[in-house]
Design a protein around this motif. Sequence first.
Motif, PDB file in Angstrom:
ATOM      1  N   ALA A 158     -68.333  35.511  16.894  1.00 41.73           N
ATOM      2  CA  ALA A 158     -66.976  35.866  16.491  1.00 41.73           C
ATOM      3  C   ALA A 158     -65.976  34.858  17.051  1.00 41.73           C
ATOM      4  N   VAL A 159     -64.805  34.885  16.473  1.00 38.71           N
ATOM      5  CA  VAL A 159     -63.704  34.084  16.991  1.00 38.71           C
ATOM      6  C   VAL A 159     -63.312  34.657  18.353  1.00 38.71           C
ATOM      7  N   ILE A 160     -63.115  33.793  19.330  1.00 41.45           N
ATOM      8  CA  ILE A 160     -62.705  34.225  20.666  1.00 41.45           C
ATOM      9  C   ILE A 160     -61.187  34.385  20.683  1.00 41.45           C
ATOM     10  N   THR A 161     -60.721  35.505  21.219  1.00 42.29           N
ATOM     11  CA  THR A 161     -59.279  35.700  21.383  1.00 42.29           C
ATOM     12  C   THR A 161     -58.906  35.257  22.795  1.00 42.29           C
ATOM     13  N   ILE A 162     -58.001  34.292  22.875  1.00 40.66           N
ATOM     14  CA  ILE A 162     -57.525  33.788  24.162  1.00 40.66           C
ATOM     15  C   ILE A 162     -56.275  34.579  24.526  1.00 40.66           C
ATOM     16  N   ASN A 163     -56.314  35.281  25.662  1.00 44.29           N
ATOM     17  CA  ASN A 163     -55.191  36.131  26.055  1.00 44.29           C
ATOM     18  C   ASN A 163     -54.290  35.506  27.111  1.00 44.29           C
ATOM     19  N   ASN A 164     -54.779  34.473  27.794  1.00 39.85           N
ATOM     20  CA  ASN A 164     -53.992  33.863  28.867  1.00 39.85           C
ATOM     21  C   ASN A 164     -54.581  32.502  29.226  1.00 39.85           C
ATOM     22  N   GLU A 165     -53.935  31.819  30.161  1.00 43.25           N
ATOM     23  CA  GLU A 165     -54.403  30.478  30.533  1.00 43.25           C
ATOM     24  C   GLU A 165     -55.775  30.498  31.188  1.00 43.25           C
ATOM     25  N   ASN A 211     -48.484  33.946  24.353  1.00 45.95           N
ATOM     26  CA  ASN A 211     -48.917  32.809  25.174  1.00 45.95           C
ATOM     27  C   ASN A 211     -47.995  31.614  24.967  1.00 45.95           C
ATOM     28  N   GLN A 212     -46.719  31.820  25.264  1.00 47.36           N
ATOM     29  CA  GLN A 212     -45.733  30.772  25.009  1.00 47.36           C
ATOM     30  C   GLN A 212     -45.979  29.530  25.866  1.00 47.36           C
ATOM     31  N   GLN A 213     -46.511  29.729  27.069  1.00 43.94           N
ATOM     32  CA  GLN A 213     -46.786  28.592  27.947  1.00 43.94           C
ATOM     33  C   GLN A 213     -47.844  27.670  27.332  1.00 43.94           C
ATOM     34  N   LEU A 214     -48.938  28.240  26.839  1.00 50.98           N
ATOM     35  CA  LEU A 214     -49.984  27.424  26.208  1.00 50.98           C
ATOM     36  C   LEU A 214     -49.456  26.749  24.949  1.00 50.98           C
ATOM     37  N   ALA A 215     -48.684  27.485  24.161  1.00 61.12           N
ATOM     38  CA  ALA A 215     -48.112  26.907  22.943  1.00 61.12           C
ATOM     39  C   ALA A 215     -47.223  25.721  23.300  1.00 61.12           C
ATOM     40  N   SER A 216     -46.466  25.863  24.363  1.00 65.13           N
ATOM     41  CA  SER A 216     -45.589  24.790  24.813  1.00 65.13           C
ATOM     42  C   SER A 216     -46.398  23.585  25.312  1.00 65.13           C
ATOM     43  N   PHE A 244     -58.224  30.504  28.459  1.00 61.58           N
ATOM     44  CA  PHE A 244     -58.230  29.184  27.836  1.00 61.58           C
ATOM     45  C   PHE A 244     -59.063  28.210  28.672  1.00 61.58           C
ATOM     46  N   ASN A 245     -58.835  28.210  29.981  1.00 63.50           N
ATOM     47  CA  ASN A 245     -59.598  27.327  30.864  1.00 63.50           C
ATOM     48  C   ASN A 245     -61.084  27.642  30.798  1.00 63.50           C
ATOM     49  N   GLU A 246     -61.416  28.919  30.837  1.00 68.08           N
ATOM     50  CA  GLU A 246     -62.816  29.347  30.861  1.00 68.08           C
ATOM     51  C   GLU A 246     -63.538  29.015  29.559  1.00 68.08           C
ATOM     52  N   HIS A 247     -62.944  29.421  28.425  1.00 67.82           N
ATOM     53  CA  HIS A 247     -63.632  29.301  27.135  1.00 67.82           C
ATOM     54  C   HIS A 247     -63.483  27.939  26.475  1.00 67.82           C
ATOM     55  N   ILE A 248     -62.367  27.269  26.690  1.00 70.60           N
ATOM     56  CA  ILE A 248     -62.097  26.022  25.974  1.00 70.60           C
ATOM     57  C   ILE A 248     -62.286  24.798  26.872  1.00 70.60           C
ATOM     58  N   LEU A 249     -61.523  24.731  27.958  1.00 76.24           N
ATOM     59  CA  LEU A 249     -61.529  23.518  28.780  1.00 76.24           C
ATOM     60  C   LEU A 249     -62.844  23.306  29.527  1.00 76.24           C
ATOM     61  N   ILE A 299     -66.793  25.998  19.666  1.00 75.09           N
ATOM     62  CA  ILE A 299     -66.055  27.200  20.028  1.00 75.09           C
ATOM     63  C   ILE A 299     -64.889  27.332  19.042  1.00 75.09           C
ATOM     64  N   VAL A 300     -64.668  28.536  18.547  1.00 81.82           N
ATOM     65  CA  VAL A 300     -63.524  28.790  17.666  1.00 81.82           C
ATOM     66  C   VAL A 300     -62.713  29.910  18.307  1.00 81.82           C
ATOM     67  N   ALA A 301     -61.427  29.646  18.513  1.00 82.84           N
ATOM     68  CA  ALA A 301     -60.586  30.597  19.232  1.00 82.84           C
ATOM     69  C   ALA A 301     -59.219  30.739  18.572  1.00 82.84           C
ATOM     70  N   LYS A 302     -58.568  31.867  18.855  1.00 83.30           N
ATOM     71  CA  LYS A 302     -57.215  32.131  18.366  1.00 83.30           C
ATOM     72  C   LYS A 302     -56.312  32.423  19.552  1.00 83.30           C
ATOM     73  N   ILE A 303     -55.089  31.916  19.485  1.00 85.20           N
ATOM     74  CA  ILE A 303     -54.090  32.174  20.523  1.00 85.20           C
ATOM     75  C   ILE A 303     -52.810  32.653  19.848  1.00 85.20           C
ATOM     76  N   ASN A 304     -52.366  33.854  20.209  1.00 91.42           N
ATOM     77  CA  ASN A 304     -51.111  34.403  19.705  1.00 91.42           C
ATOM     78  C   ASN A 304     -49.976  33.703  20.470  1.00 91.42           C
ATOM     79  N   VAL A 305     -49.173  32.913  19.766  1.00 85.80           N
ATOM     80  CA  VAL A 305     -48.128  32.130  20.435  1.00 85.80           C
ATOM     81  C   VAL A 305     -47.028  33.007  21.032  1.00 85.80           C
ATOM     82  N   ASP A 306     -46.803  34.192  20.453  1.00 83.62           N
ATOM     83  CA  ASP A 306     -45.787  35.084  21.012  1.00 83.62           C
ATOM     84  C   ASP A 306     -46.194  35.575  22.400  1.00 83.62           C
TER      85      ASP A 306
END
Length: 107
Positions: free
Chosen positions: A2-9, A63-68, A12-17, A54-61
């Motif tokens: 499934a697509v991974i939902t990223i909820n915080n930094e 996770n504004q810091q990651l979006a920035s 993001f670090n764990e699943h992506i970086l 890896i395929v992931a989704k990040i809600n920008v509302d």
Amino acid sequence: MAVITINNEADFNEHILKSDKPALVDFWAPWCGPCKMVGPEVEAVAEMYEGKAIVAKINVDENQQLASEYNVMGVPTIVVLKNGKEVNRIVGYRPRKELGAALDGVL
């Protein structure tokens, strides 16, 4: 997979970086029409590349810091990362074939 939902930094670090696989990350928002259209395409790519990327989704509302950090100016913005570095960016709706081609470039 499934697509991974990223909820915080930390997610993001764990699943992506920290992953040794390339990642396709969909920066989206619940109020965004094109985001709703690209959602099923992103899910199809997750199935097509299971075990390879890896395929992931990040809600920008939420996770504004990651979006920035990733200079997301509009949604949907899809960022392809390899070894934690951005290698490709797609802004706006694209079909699964184009999303897959973006991943093929780093596999």
